[in-house]
Structures are given as C-alpha cells and as structure tokens.
Motif scaffolding. Structure first.
Motif, PDB file in Angstrom:
ATOM      1  N   TYR A 176       0.837  -1.208   0.000  1.00 37.86           N
ATOM      2  CA  TYR A 176       0.000   0.000   0.000  1.00 37.86           C
ATOM      3  C   TYR A 176       0.863   1.245   0.000  1.00 37.86           C
ATOM      4  O   TYR A 176       0.570   2.232  -0.666  1.00 37.86           O
ATOM      5  CB  TYR A 176      -0.933  -0.006   1.220  1.00 37.86           C
ATOM      6  CG  TYR A 176      -1.971   1.096   1.192  1.00 37.86           C
ATOM      7  CD1 TYR A 176      -1.697   2.357   1.708  1.00 37.86           C
ATOM      8  CD2 TYR A 176      -3.230   0.878   0.638  1.00 37.86           C
ATOM      9  CE1 TYR A 176      -2.638   3.373   1.682  1.00 37.86           C
ATOM     10  CE2 TYR A 176      -4.188   1.887   0.612  1.00 37.86           C
ATOM     11  CZ  TYR A 176      -3.883   3.132   1.132  1.00 37.86           C
ATOM     12  OH  TYR A 176      -4.828   4.134   1.101  1.00 37.86           O
ATOM     13  N   GLY A 177       1.941   1.181   0.787  1.00 45.15           N
ATOM     14  CA  GLY A 177       2.803   2.352   0.886  1.00 45.15           C
ATOM     15  C   GLY A 177       3.530   2.665  -0.408  1.00 45.15           C
ATOM     16  O   GLY A 177       3.691   3.822  -0.788  1.00 45.15           O
ATOM     17  N   LYS A 178       3.959   1.607  -1.114  1.00 44.71           N
ATOM     18  CA  LYS A 178       4.812   1.842  -2.281  1.00 44.71           C
ATOM     19  C   LYS A 178       4.065   1.998  -3.590  1.00 44.71           C
ATOM     20  O   LYS A 178       4.552   2.644  -4.496  1.00 44.71           O
ATOM     21  CB  LYS A 178       5.805   0.677  -2.413  1.00 44.71           C
ATOM     22  CG  LYS A 178       6.775   0.633  -1.252  1.00 44.71           C
ATOM     23  CD  LYS A 178       7.786  -0.490  -1.414  1.00 44.71           C
ATOM     24  CE  LYS A 178       8.597  -0.663  -0.159  1.00 44.71           C
ATOM     25  NZ  LYS A 178       9.881   0.026  -0.189  1.00 44.71           N
TER      26      LYS A 178
ATOM     27  N   LEU B 291       1.232   3.540  -5.343  1.00 51.11           N
ATOM     28  CA  LEU B 291       0.150   4.518  -5.231  1.00 51.11           C
ATOM     29  C   LEU B 291      -1.029   4.155  -6.108  1.00 51.11           C
ATOM     30  O   LEU B 291      -2.184   4.384  -5.758  1.00 51.11           O
ATOM     31  CB  LEU B 291       0.656   5.903  -5.653  1.00 51.11           C
ATOM     32  CG  LEU B 291       1.492   6.624  -4.616  1.00 51.11           C
ATOM     33  CD1 LEU B 291       2.839   5.969  -4.406  1.00 51.11           C
ATOM     34  CD2 LEU B 291       1.658   8.046  -5.044  1.00 51.11           C
ATOM     35  N   GLY B 292      -0.722   3.561  -7.263  1.00 48.32           N
ATOM     36  CA  GLY B 292      -1.791   3.247  -8.199  1.00 48.32           C
ATOM     37  C   GLY B 292      -2.731   2.179  -7.686  1.00 48.32           C
ATOM     38  O   GLY B 292      -3.867   2.045  -8.147  1.00 48.32           O
TER      39      GLY B 292
ATOM     40  N   ARG C 229      -3.658   1.877  -4.463  1.00 48.37           N
ATOM     41  CA  ARG C 229      -4.275   2.195  -3.168  1.00 48.37           C
ATOM     42  C   ARG C 229      -5.788   2.194  -3.202  1.00 48.37           C
ATOM     43  O   ARG C 229      -6.442   1.622  -2.326  1.00 48.37           O
ATOM     44  CB  ARG C 229      -3.793   3.566  -2.701  1.00 48.37           C
ATOM     45  CG  ARG C 229      -2.371   3.531  -2.247  1.00 48.37           C
ATOM     46  CD  ARG C 229      -1.996   4.830  -1.618  1.00 48.37           C
ATOM     47  NE  ARG C 229      -0.613   4.785  -1.174  1.00 48.37           N
ATOM     48  CZ  ARG C 229      -0.024   5.756  -0.523  1.00 48.37           C
ATOM     49  NH1 ARG C 229      -0.681   6.856  -0.263  1.00 48.37           N
ATOM     50  NH2 ARG C 229       1.225   5.635  -0.148  1.00 48.37           N
ATOM     51  N   ALA C 230      -6.337   2.830  -4.234  1.00 45.01           N
ATOM     52  CA  ALA C 230      -7.806   2.909  -4.286  1.00 45.01           C
ATOM     53  C   ALA C 230      -8.394   1.514  -4.416  1.00 45.01           C
ATOM     54  O   ALA C 230      -9.412   1.192  -3.791  1.00 45.01           O
ATOM     55  CB  ALA C 230      -8.233   3.785  -5.448  1.00 45.01           C
TER      56      ALA C 230
ATOM     57  N   ARG D 113      -8.274  -0.303  -1.069  1.00 43.44           N
ATOM     58  CA  ARG D 113      -9.309   0.173  -0.142  1.00 43.44           C
ATOM     59  C   ARG D 113     -10.678  -0.359  -0.528  1.00 43.44           C
ATOM     60  O   ARG D 113     -11.463  -0.794   0.328  1.00 43.44           O
ATOM     61  CB  ARG D 113      -9.341   1.702  -0.124  1.00 43.44           C
ATOM     62  CG  ARG D 113      -8.166   2.337   0.591  1.00 43.44           C
ATOM     63  CD  ARG D 113      -8.484   3.778   0.971  1.00 43.44           C
ATOM     64  NE  ARG D 113      -8.812   4.593  -0.185  1.00 43.44           N
ATOM     65  CZ  ARG D 113      -7.947   5.281  -0.894  1.00 43.44           C
ATOM     66  NH1 ARG D 113      -6.663   5.242  -0.577  1.00 43.44           N
ATOM     67  NH2 ARG D 113      -8.328   6.000  -1.928  1.00 43.44           N
TER      68      ARG D 113
ATOM     69  N   ILE E 144      -3.263   3.773   7.832  1.00 44.57           N
ATOM     70  CA  ILE E 144      -3.677   4.578   6.671  1.00 44.57           C
ATOM     71  C   ILE E 144      -4.456   5.801   7.148  1.00 44.57           C
ATOM     72  O   ILE E 144      -4.225   6.933   6.714  1.00 44.57           O
ATOM     73  CB  ILE E 144      -4.538   3.740   5.707  1.00 44.57           C
ATOM     74  CG1 ILE E 144      -3.713   2.593   5.102  1.00 44.57           C
ATOM     75  CG2 ILE E 144      -5.095   4.613   4.594  1.00 44.57           C
ATOM     76  CD1 ILE E 144      -4.519   1.622   4.285  1.00 44.57           C
TER      77      ILE E 144
END
Lengths: 525, 326
Positions: free
Chosen positions: A190-192, A194-195, A197-198, A201, A231
């Motif tokens: 999740y941290g690395k 970015l694409g 992340r959504a 979630r 998060i």
C-alpha cells in the motif's frame, strides 16, 4: 528466462503446472559462483522454489527435497539482504511468480465452528502445515519489497490488481503467523504502489461488507483494521468524502457483529483516529454507537464503554454538548445494569479528569439525567463495590454544585412520593370494586368462595391437595408415553405442521439413500 | 397544633437552647487557628461537615440527623482540643450517634458501612470508642434543640396563620436544604438556633414576597424577645451564604482525593485496553507529485506522492521478530 514477461499475466494459471521440470539436484551456493553468473543462478533457484510439497497428508514424503527448497529459500533471503544491485529487472517477474505459486491457494474449510459459536479465545486455530516453507517465502518477499534496490515502477507490471486481490483473499487464513506476515506485506505494498491504493481500499471494503452483512466469519478483520489504522493516521486534511463514507458505512456497522471481541481494540483505534482528524464527525459516530449499543451482550457492552471513554478523551467541548443528553441517558442505564462489570466500567468514567471537566461545565443538564439512576442504585444494587463507586460519583456531583444536587434530591423524592400515591390509589380502586361486587345480592350465587382472593394475596395462592395429586398422575402418564415414542425411528423429515403432504415428495424421501450408507471409503483430498 | 400551643413550645425551646450552643471561646480558638497550625482550623471543620453532608445524602438520613451531627461535632470541638488526624473519626462518630437517635435512620446503616463508604482508615472498634468519648463529654440526652427544631416550629406557625392558598409557597424541603448549606460554614455555629432559623425564614419570605408572613415573623420575634440588631446581623450572613449557594457556577471536583476500588476483572480490563499503540508506521496520504502522473488514471483519489524514499532506512520497518534474527 526471456519468456518471463509473458508468463507474468498468466501467473495464476501456471501454478498447478509448476511441479513440472523439477531439478532433483541441489543448486550451487551464490558465494561459489562468479558475480556475472549470479543472476542466472538466482532465477534458477527461484524457479526451483516454485515446486510445491505436501506437508499435510504425507508429512514425511520428500524430506530431502523439502530441505533443499528450505535451504534455497533461506539462502536467497540472506542473498538479497546483504547484497546490493542483485535485484535486476528479470528478477521481478520470477519473484512475483514464485510467491504466487506458493501462496495463492484455496484455504481449507475450517474445522472450528463458525460465526457466533467460534470463540477465538477458546478454540485452537488450525495452523498451516506447510509453514516451514511458507514462512521463508513470506520473509523473502518482504525483504524483496523492503530492499533499497526495489523499484515500484518496475514491479508494478507484476504486482497488479489481480495479485493484490489474491493477497487479500489470504487474510482469511486461520494461521495467525501467516496473517501477521500478510499484514506487513500488504502494508508495504500500500505504501509503495500509489496506483493500487484505491483498489486495495475498495477490496477491503468489500471484504468488510461481506463480513458484516453475509457471513459474519473472517479471520483477518483485526489485521486489516490495523493496516487501516496506519492509513487513517496518514489522512490529509480536509478529509475526503470517500473516507467519511468509509467511516459511517463500514467502520461503524462493524460494531454490530457478534465476534467484535476479536478486533475491537483495532476498530476503536481507527474510530478515534478519525475523530482526531475531523471532530465534526463526532456526532454521527456517537449516535451510531448508541444505536448499536448492545442490549443483552454484557461483555460487548464493556467493550463499547471502553471505546466511548476513548472517544470522550479526545472530544471537543462543543461537540460534547451536542451529544451529552443521549449519551448520559445510556450511561444512566449502564450504571443501573445488574451486571457488575458494566456498572463498574461506567462508573469509572468519573475517575477521568477530562470527562469530569466536561461534566462540570454542563452539570445543569447532566445531573438531572444521571441522578435518579445513581441515587436509586446506591441502595438497591447487590454489589458492594458498586456502592462505593456510586458514592464517589455522587460526591463529585455534590462538589460541583450543592444547590443543583439538593434540587435533584428533592425532585427524586417528590417523584417517588407521587409513584407511591398512585399505587396506593390503584389498590384502593381495586378494593372498592371488590366491595361493590360483594354488595351485589347475586354474589353468593355466582361465585365459588374458594376462588376469592384479595389482589395482593394472589401470588401466595396454594393449590389444593386434590389438584396436586391429579397433576402428578398426569405428569407420570405423559412421561411414560414419551419414552415409548422415542424408541421409534427418527424420521428423515421433521414435520412441524399438520399440513397435508405431497405424495411425490413423500415417495422421493422414502426412497432416498443416505450418503453415509453409500460411501464405503473416505475420499480424502 | 394551634397557635397558642405553638407559641408555648417556642418559648420552651428558646429557654433550653443555651445548653446546646457550642462554647464560644472554643469556637473562637478554631477560627483563629491557621491552616498549618497544629490544631483544627475552620477550613478543616468545614471540610469535615461537607463530608458528613455527603454521607447523609448518600444514606438518605433525615435532616434532623445531619443537623444534630453538626451540633455534636461543634460542641465537641469547642470543648476538647482535637488533633487533625482524629477529626474524621470524631465526625463519623457524631454522625453515627445522631443516626442512632433517629427512629428512621437507626436501621439504615451500621458503623461498618459508614466506615467503608466514607473511605475511612479506622476500624469499627475505634468508632465505638470515640462514640463513647463524645457521648460522655457532651452528656448526651435523647434530643437536642437545634436550628431545625425552630425551623419546623416557625414553619408550622407560618402555615397556621396564612390562608390555605399560600401553603405551597413556603417549602420546608427548600428551607431545610438552605439550613444545611449554612451549617457547612463554621461562622454559623455561633448563632443561636432560634435566631438563625428566624433569619433563614425571613430571607425566604422576602424572596417569595409575602407581606403577611413577614408580619408573622415580627410577631414571633417580639414573642421571643429577639433583638433587632442580632436578627439583622445573622440575616446578612444568611443572605451572603445563600447567594453563594444559589450561584449556578459549577466547580471542578477533584476525583483524586477519592478511593477508586474496582473488581479484579475490571482492573485487568482497564489495564489491557489502555495500551493500543499500533506497530505499523503511518502511511501519509501526501500531496500531488507530477512524476507519478501516469499512475493517476488508475488511482481514484486525487494525487499522492511517491513514498519509496520515505520508507527506506536500515531495516527500520521490519517486524520485530525478523529483526531479532540477526
């Protein structure tokens, strides 16, 4: 080796075939090979580790080769930890493929009871049999992600949505060690990336929705909430609408579930973090908590009280004023609870300095709500410790404002007197009716005198000796009848009603052969 | 009781009240003692009386019990030099003695309960010993003449002389609460019970603005031959005290002075729930970074920076059990 890129999108499909070209030879050590050849050896070792072994049904099989794999994995962990520039582009797909082959599997059905009957503090979790290998694969993958040479831009071709979805599905594993690794792995991803992340979630939300509204069974809720905690902690202000909806539609309904005790600390942390970020969310959160307040489950009630105190620790005074009345009405009920732990936990709020300051600023509204519950229970509660705590609470109220306390006392007494007067009136009315009935000339004709009791004496009415003997005879006859009935065969279908039966159904059921009668061997998987 | 009998009763009590007033020199000594002096100061006494008030409210003792307890306490303190460390024992003994003299309250609590709830450190035998000492020194009789005695009598006089429509105006409960508030302040211990009660009544009558009842108080004052100046003086003190009592200001109470005893299970629960620091580091949802523009089409939420640099560090974020392997 150069076909790596194509296999990347068929990673999952390849998994069952990876037992193919098994090299029954221990490969060389990295240190024995020239630096130029190390990449090739690395890829060979990775591919070798794509072979899966059976730890469950036949633990003693292939012991030598299990050890080879274990040693290879161990060596690779050391290799990437202590060396720089060894994670080159061709390595990425191989690593991801090796992880996928080893990890992405269908989890076995649980042998523990599900849902409310599962007690995580009592029932033993079923541990993963292949853990000696799986542990090393997890560790290796984590070090891979954490390596200074790791480049998310390269990895994102292989660590994609499908990968993440399968990773998330593994959170339902019963093995807590596996879940712990998964938690850290997903946290790093999740941290690395970015694409992703959504997508992560959204998928976590779906897991929660299914948990709350359909199955009420999932072993990884606590771990997922822990990740979400970190998060939420990092949310930028002002909070996005998506996150607020997540709080109201996902986190709050998670309080409804029966197995709340498994993940409550993490859930409470998430909720409190949200309120620290945006205090305007306080009112909907507190009202939702009061809505979901447990009515019969006392251990859960204690958990809610813990969470509520944590929320009050960070509440803004302006928000407190909005929720104080319904909140203290619920607290008044908790203080009166016959369950001593609930009452104690609620009364312990008075030992919290910040809450006391909030109460003293709003005592005029709060004391009239709390006073009757406290005062009544100071005499009637069965538990002596509670008496002491109630005294503390009342004493603190006395110190706030003497006159307010006196007014509440007077009002309480006045209401009690009113109640007494009303019940006396009611009883007199009954006696009056009775006397009126007695004065009727037809009285003695209609009524059998043995049935006449005054309203108060009704509870002490004792049955006559003949009634008791008759009752005893009926009970004995009924008991012997039941014994005779039980010896008959238990029917296939339990009939609850007396509706007419469908003749075809009856015939089909009569001719059915039970599964246990047909199977002679146990077809284990 | 008819008016004539009431007046006779008043007179009789008025003559008796002198026996029950604490010794003035003793009271003066207490008032002049400073906080840090060796003896009991006015503040100590007031704190003790407030504590007794709390206990009487909790156990729902009658006002009579509380008023009598304060009277006994003041008389004893004015007579004997008591060390501050014994004050709480003396206070509780007075309360217990007073409770036992009331028909209602004598069944309501044992000495053990009082000690336990009052969070006192002494034992029940200490309490009974102190009670004997107090009873002996004060030559305790069955009843005492206190401000409450007069208050009840005055109230009856007021009711008997006013028309029935005015009966609800003067609430005895309210007057009793006000009396209790006054007794919490040492300055009122010097007042004669008849004067204090009359001053209180007048204050309340003035508040409800009833002229005929005010007339009644003049009548009583003349009957008992109470001096105008004395009544004025105590009237002012009462007014000051009650304006303080009736202020809506709420003070912050101190919960630390009290003893918080909980069951073992709750104590364990409180310990474990208070530590919930997460061990995963925070992932910031940071601002817009242009270098990541090609990723944003997949990302539904707007702009997040790359974090690979911020998460680097010499094994800083590894789970603890892996770090220990080295």
């Amino acid at each position: 080796m150069l076909t790596c890129n194509k296999t990347a999108d068929r990673m999952v499909v390849d998994a069952p075939n990876s037992n193919g070209p098994f090299q029954p030879v221990a490969l060389m050590h990295f240190r024995d090979v020239a630096p130029a050849e190390q990449e090739k050896l690395f890829i060979q070792k990775l591919r070798q580790c794509c072979v899966l072994f059976d730890f469950l049904s036949d633990p003693l099989s292939d012991l030598k080769w299990k050890e080879v794999k274990r040693a290879a994995l161990s060596e690779m962990v050391e290799y990437i930890t202590h060396n720089r520039n060894v994670i080159t582009e061709p390595i990425y797909p191989e690593v991801v493929h090796m992880f996928a082959v080893n990890m992405f599997r269908t989890l076995p059905p649980s042998s523990n009871p599900t849902g409310a009957e599962f007690d995580p503090e009592e029932d033993e979790p079923t541990l993963e049999a292949a853990w000696p290998h799986l542990q090393l694969v997890y560790e290796f993958f984590l070090r891979f992600l954490e390596s200074p040479d790791f480049q998310p831009n390269v990895a994102k071709k292989y660590i994609d949505q499908k990968f993440v979805m399968q990773l998330l599905d593994l959170f339902d594993s019963e093995d807590p060690r596996e879940r712990d690794f998964l938690k850290t792995t997903l946290h790093r991803i999740y941290g690395k990336f970015l694409g992703l992340r959504a997508y992560i979630r959204k998928h976590i939300n779906n897991i929660f929705y299914r948990f709350i509204y359909e199955t009420e069974h999932h072993n990884g809720i606590a771990e997922l909430l822990e990740i979400l905690g970190s998060i939420i902690n990092g949310f930028a202000l002002p909070l996005k609408e998506e996150h607020k909806i997540f709080l109201l539609k996902v986190l709050l309904p998670l309080h409804k579930v029966k197995s709340l005790s498994v993940y409550h600390p993490q859930l409470a942390y998430c909720v409190v973090q949200f309120l620290e970020k945006d205090s305007t969310l306080t009112e909907p959160v507190v009202m939702a908590l009061l809505k979901y307040w447990p009515k019969t489950h006392s251990p859960k009630e204690v958990m809610f009280l813990n969470e509520l105190e944590e929320i009050l620790d960070v509440i803004e005074p302006s928000e407190f004023v909005k929720v104080q009345e319904p909140l203290f009405r619920q607290l008044a009920k908790c203080v009166s609870s016959p369950h001593f732990q609930v009452a104690e936990r609620a009364l312990y709020y008075w030992n919290n300095e910040y809450i006391m300051s909030l109460i003293s600023d709003n005592a005029a509204k709060i004391l009239p709500i709390m006073f009757p519950a406290l005062y009544r229970n100071s005499k009637t509660h069965w538990n002596k410790t509670i008496h002491g705590l109630i005294y503390n609470a009342l004493k603190l109220f006395m110190e706030m404002n003497q006159k307010l306390f006196d007014d509440c006392t007077q009002q309480f007494r006045a209401e009690k007197n009113k109640e007494k007067a009303k019940s006396k009136e009611r009883e007199e009315a009954w006696v009056r009716i009775e006397n009126l009935a007695k004065s009727n000339p037809q009285f003695l004709v209609c009524v059998d005198s043995s049935d006449l009791n005054s309203p108060v004496a009704m509870e002490t009415d004792v049955p006559s000796i003949e009634d008791v003997q008759r009752l005893r005879k009926t009970v004995e006859e009924g008991a012997t009848q039941l014994q005779r009935d039980q010896r008959k065969e238990r029917p296939l279908v339990r009939r609850k009603s007396e509706l007419p039966q469908d003749i075809h159904t009856t015939k089909a059921l009569d001719s059915h052969r039970r599964g246990e009668d047909m199977l002679t061997t146990h077809d284990g998987l | 009781m008819d008016a004539f009998k009431l007046m006779k009763e008043l007179r009789a009590n008025y003559e008796q009240e002198g026996h029950y007033i604490p010794k003035e020199t003793g009271l003066n000594l207490i008032e002049s003692t400073s906080q840090n002096g060796g003896g009991i100061s006015a503040k100590c006494r007031d704190a003790q009386v407030e504590d007794l008030w709390g206990l009487s409210s909790f156990f729902a003792y009658s006002t009579q019990t509380f008023v009598l307890a304060v009277n006994l306490l003041d008389r004893f303190l004015a007579l004997m030099r008591v060390q501050p460390k014994h004050l709480s024992c003396v206070g509780l003994s007075c309360l217990h003695l007073a409770a036992q003299r009331s028909t209602l309250d004598s069944t309501l609590s044992s000495g053990h309960e009082l000690i336990r709830i009052g969070q006192r450190r002494f034992t029940a035998s200490d309490l009974s010993r102190m009670e004997k000492i107090v009873a002996e020194k004060l030559h305790l009789t069955a009843s005492a003449v206190t401000p409450l005695t007069f208050l009840h009598l005055y109230h009856q006089v007021a009711l008997s002389q006013s028309p029935s429509s005015r009966k609800e105006v003067l609430s005895l409960d309210k007057l009793e609460a006000q009396l209790k508030a006054c007794l919490c302040r040492m300055s009122f211990s010097k007042a004669k019970p008849s004067v204090l009660a009359l001053a209180l009544l007048r204050h309340e009558i003035q508040a409800v603005q009833s002229d005929d009842m005010l007339e009644m108080t003049h009548h009583v004052q003349r009957h008992l031959k109470i001096a105008d100046g004395e009544l004025e003086h105590w009237g002012e003190c009462v007014a000051r005290c009650l304006s303080d009592y009736e202020s809506p200001r709420c003070s912050r109470p101190n919960h630390r002075k009290l003893l918080w005893v909980v069951s073992r299970r709750t104590a364990h629960n409180l310990q474990t729930s208070s530590c919930c620091a997460p061990d995963l580091p925070t992932i910031p949802e940071a601002g817009w970074d242009h270098s990541q523009s090609e990723d944003l089409s997949e990302d539904l939420s707007s702009g997040e920076e790359s974090l690979s640099s911020s998460l680097e560090g010499p094994g800083g974020y590894f789970p603890l059990h892996l770090r220990r392997r080295r």
